[in-house]
Write a protein that holds these residues in place. Sequence first.
Motif, PDB file in Angstrom:
ATOM      1  N   LEU A  60     -10.268  42.946 -62.927  1.00 52.91           N
ATOM      2  CA  LEU A  60     -11.563  43.571 -62.657  1.00 52.91           C
ATOM      3  C   LEU A  60     -12.232  44.009 -63.954  1.00 52.91           C
ATOM      4  N   CYS A  61     -11.461  44.532 -64.888  1.00 55.80           N
ATOM      5  CA  CYS A  61     -12.013  44.922 -66.186  1.00 55.80           C
ATOM      6  C   CYS A  61     -12.640  43.713 -66.874  1.00 55.80           C
ATOM      7  N   THR A  62     -11.956  42.593 -66.834  1.00 54.98           N
ATOM      8  CA  THR A  62     -12.481  41.362 -67.431  1.00 54.98           C
ATOM      9  C   THR A  62     -13.777  40.945 -66.754  1.00 54.98           C
ATOM     10  N   GLN A  63     -13.781  40.982 -65.428  1.00 58.50           N
ATOM     11  CA  GLN A  63     -14.987  40.602 -64.695  1.00 58.50           C
ATOM     12  C   GLN A  63     -16.145  41.543 -65.019  1.00 58.50           C
ATOM     13  N   LEU A  64     -15.864  42.836 -65.117  1.00 58.00           N
ATOM     14  CA  LEU A  64     -16.915  43.799 -65.452  1.00 58.00           C
ATOM     15  C   LEU A  64     -17.392  43.635 -66.891  1.00 58.00           C
ATOM     16  N   TYR A  65     -16.496  43.243 -67.783  1.00 60.24           N
ATOM     17  CA  TYR A  65     -16.882  43.051 -69.177  1.00 60.24           C
ATOM     18  C   TYR A  65     -17.917  41.930 -69.296  1.00 60.24           C
ATOM     19  N   TYR A  66     -17.679  40.848 -68.577  1.00 63.31           N
ATOM     20  CA  TYR A  66     -18.575  39.699 -68.676  1.00 63.31           C
ATOM     21  C   TYR A  66     -19.762  39.763 -67.719  1.00 63.31           C
ATOM     22  N   ASP A  67     -19.665  40.572 -66.673  1.00 61.00           N
ATOM     23  CA  ASP A  67     -20.749  40.674 -65.690  1.00 61.00           C
ATOM     24  C   ASP A  67     -20.728  42.079 -65.095  1.00 61.00           C
ATOM     25  N   ARG A  68     -21.404  43.016 -65.757  1.00 60.97           N
ATOM     26  CA  ARG A  68     -21.349  44.428 -65.365  1.00 60.97           C
ATOM     27  C   ARG A  68     -21.775  44.670 -63.916  1.00 60.97           C
ATOM     28  N   ALA A  69     -22.650  43.827 -63.409  1.00 61.73           N
ATOM     29  CA  ALA A  69     -23.153  44.023 -62.048  1.00 61.73           C
ATOM     30  C   ALA A  69     -22.307  43.300 -60.997  1.00 61.73           C
ATOM     31  N   LEU A  70     -21.319  42.540 -61.441  1.00 60.61           N
ATOM     32  CA  LEU A  70     -20.513  41.719 -60.531  1.00 60.61           C
ATOM     33  C   LEU A  70     -21.416  40.957 -59.563  1.00 60.61           C
ATOM     34  N   THR A  71     -22.362  40.235 -60.146  1.00 65.54           N
ATOM     35  CA  THR A  71     -23.361  39.544 -59.329  1.00 65.54           C
ATOM     36  C   THR A  71     -22.741  38.568 -58.333  1.00 65.54           C
ATOM     37  N   GLY A  72     -21.591  38.021 -58.666  1.00 64.01           N
ATOM     38  CA  GLY A  72     -20.906  37.117 -57.741  1.00 64.01           C
ATOM     39  C   GLY A  72     -19.867  37.830 -56.897  1.00 64.01           C
ATOM     40  N   GLY A  73     -19.820  39.147 -56.995  1.00 63.93           N
ATOM     41  CA  GLY A  73     -18.808  39.915 -56.271  1.00 63.93           C
ATOM     42  C   GLY A  73     -17.460  39.824 -56.965  1.00 63.93           C
ATOM     43  N   MET A  74     -16.448  40.359 -56.320  1.00 67.01           N
ATOM     44  CA  MET A  74     -15.091  40.271 -56.856  1.00 67.01           C
ATOM     45  C   MET A  74     -14.547  38.867 -56.597  1.00 67.01           C
ATOM     46  N   SER A  75     -13.792  38.361 -57.554  1.00 68.98           N
ATOM     47  CA  SER A  75     -13.216  37.027 -57.393  1.00 68.98           C
ATOM     48  C   SER A  75     -12.229  37.012 -56.225  1.00 68.98           C
ATOM     49  N   LEU A  76     -11.988  35.823 -55.703  1.00 66.65           N
ATOM     50  CA  LEU A  76     -11.032  35.689 -54.601  1.00 66.65           C
ATOM     51  C   LEU A  76      -9.628  36.110 -55.034  1.00 66.65           C
TER      52      LEU A  76
END
Length: 100
Positions: A60-76
């Motif tokens: 989740l930290c990695t996902q937030l680092y690259y996309d703060r808004a999580l525009t695609g939601g959380m990964s599967l």
Amino acid sequence: MIDTQSMLDELCLDATDETTQLITDLLSQSESIIRDSVDKTKPLTTYEQDPIFVRASKTLCTQLYYDRALTGGMSLGLQMMINHLKGEVGADGYKPNSTV
């Protein structure tokens, strides 16, 4: 809390003051989100012993680092890890957080 330096290393980032603070904040937020998604009454120190929790927090930290808004939601994959952690809550298995 998960070690900030290990996250910086995983993302191949330089440990500047700004980057270190950002990753520290994102890790803290990630741990809170994962914990609250599973069982917020369980102490964070208990979760930090679980390798799936650590991986989920880093993911989740990695996902937030690259996309703060999580525009695609959380990964599967992250959703799968959260569901796995939900299955581990309590000695009797899954105990839902909500009364819904």
